[in-house]
Design an enzyme around this catalytic site. Structure first.
Site, PDB file in Angstrom:
ATOM      1  N   GLU A 177       7.053  35.994  17.857  1.00 12.41           N
ATOM      2  CA  GLU A 177       7.626  36.278  19.182  1.00 12.41           C
ATOM      3  C   GLU A 177       6.529  36.510  20.209  1.00 12.41           C
ATOM      4  O   GLU A 177       5.384  36.780  19.870  1.00 12.41           O
ATOM      5  CB  GLU A 177       8.561  37.491  19.131  1.00 12.41           C
ATOM      6  CG  GLU A 177       8.075  38.665  18.306  1.00 12.41           C
ATOM      7  CD  GLU A 177       6.819  39.315  18.794  1.00 12.41           C
ATOM      8  OE1 GLU A 177       6.662  39.484  20.030  1.00 12.41           O
ATOM      9  OE2 GLU A 177       5.959  39.655  17.952  1.00 12.41           O
ATOM     10  N   GLU A 320       3.401  37.515  17.414  1.00  8.64           N
ATOM     11  CA  GLU A 320       3.198  36.064  17.503  1.00  8.64           C
ATOM     12  C   GLU A 320       3.545  35.327  16.212  1.00  8.64           C
ATOM     13  O   GLU A 320       3.547  34.103  16.184  1.00  8.64           O
ATOM     14  CB  GLU A 320       1.746  35.713  17.873  1.00  8.64           C
ATOM     15  CG  GLU A 320       1.255  36.265  19.192  1.00  8.64           C
ATOM     16  CD  GLU A 320      -0.205  35.897  19.464  1.00  8.64           C
ATOM     17  OE1 GLU A 320      -0.804  35.129  18.681  1.00  8.64           O
ATOM     18  OE2 GLU A 320      -0.746  36.385  20.479  1.00  8.64           O
TER      19      GLU A 320
END
Length: 353
Positions: A177, A320
């Site tokens: 994310e 991430e």
């Protein structure tokens, strides 16, 4: 029947027959019994997920869901919201942490605009970005619901569709994310679903100081108080307190589970998405592998609620999908142990008396 309902109906328990076959083989490997510990436990789980004692996890995809958050305007992060969009450029150019770590195992990195508040047209000349864009970021949860229930369903179903599309060439998924301020809605979700106090599940995110931390806790307490999300209704929790990317992660997990594919869940924000997914379908937990233990203190409570023990504890807090990318190497190692290590009979080695 909606896509969400159909997907939930397709999720079944892991294959216990395949698990038994895997366990029987592992019992006979040329080593002291269960000498590779959790690696062997994971091998059994992978056999159950995939329905075979020879699982294949060679094709890997990390999906980075990106969105902005209205609550970022409350000063809960060190970074301005435009960093979300700027980091997408970094992902596209291959300069982010996830790009470097995904290269270790050949995982593809797929970026999804779930609701970034910015013009991404400059990045649209690449196939690595998919645009869903539910909205220009969520509403401020300190003032009301993050999104409508209709938007919450759209987020989840977008994640499901992405999983199904990528699933044609993916054996193992990883969640990731990007979204400035997203530890705040994640802490709110974890607090409501686990029943823990906001102060006990809220961390420092991007590295805020003590004064900012106290403000962050107060904002989360206010958001929970005014939105009154029902902890037994995962869709309600997502709509009132979540983020577009968190909903996308939940959908990705459900989609992966419906196809009997393992999904390696990254850190705190991804685990908040996993809580939503498992609230909608508890069986989805059988296809989740917890990548690592995040520095964010609420992650422990979230993992406990899911009944998951993380593979790694390296002090990670980047997000991430970086932890997922690292853990994929361990998942692949578990498969190698199951499928490539010889048994005592195969190797002609005397077994223990």
């Amino acid at each position: 029947m909606s896509l969400l309902e159909e997907t939930v109906r397709q999720i079944v328990p892991r294959d216990r027959i395949a698990e038994t076959a895997a366990r029987e083989r592992l019992d006979q490997l040329t080593m002291p019994h269960w000498a590779l510990g959790r690696l062997m436990d994971l091998a059994v789980e992978l056999a159950g997920m995939t329905g075979t004692k020879k699982p294949d996890v060679s094709r890997k995809s990390v999906v980075v869901m990106a969105a902005d958050h209205g609550v970022a305007g409350e000063g809960v992060s060190l970074y301005p919201t435009e960093v979300t969009m700027q980091m997408i450029g970094n992902f596209v150019n291959g300069g982010a942490g996830i790009n470097a770590l995904a290269k270790l195992n050949g995982a593809g990195v797929h970026i999804v605009d779930m609701g970034v508040n910015g013009d991404l047209s400059q990045f649209m000349n690449t196939e690595s970005i998919e645009v869903v864009h539910i909205g220009n970021g969520t509403n401020n949860i300190a003032a009301g619901p993050a999104m409508s229930e209709e938007q919450a369903v759209k987020c989840i179903e977008a994640g499901i569709r992405i999983a199904i599309e990528l699933g044609k060439e993916t054996d193992m998924f990883g969640t990731g994310e990007m979204g400035i301020g997203n530890t705040t809605p994640s802490s709110a979700i974890v607090s409501v679903i686990t029943g823990e106090k906001p102060s006990d599940v809220t961390g420092r995110g991007t590295g805020i100081d003590e004064k900012q931390f106290q403000v962050k806790v107060e904002i989360i307490e206010k958001a929970i108080r005014i939105n009154k999300a029902d902890p037994s209704d995962a869709l309600d929790v997502l709509a009132k307190l979540g983020g577009f990317e968190i909903g996308g992660i939940a959908g990705l997990i459900l989609g992966a589970a419906s196809m009997r594919k393992p999904v390696v869940v990254d850190g705190f924000i991804s685990t908040a998405g996993a809580l939503i997914a498992c609230g909608l379908c508890p069986l989805a937990a059988e296809y989740i592998i917890a990548a690592h233990k995040s520095v964010e203190k609420g992650h422990i409570a979230a993992l406990a609620k899911l009944g998951k023990k993380p593979l790694l504890d390296l002090g990670l807090r980047l997000g991430e999908g970086t932890g997922a990318a690292l853990a994929m190497n361990i998942v692949e190692a578990a498969v190698r142990v199951l499928t490539e290590v010889a048994t005592f009979d195969e190797a002609g080695v005397s077994s223990a008396k």
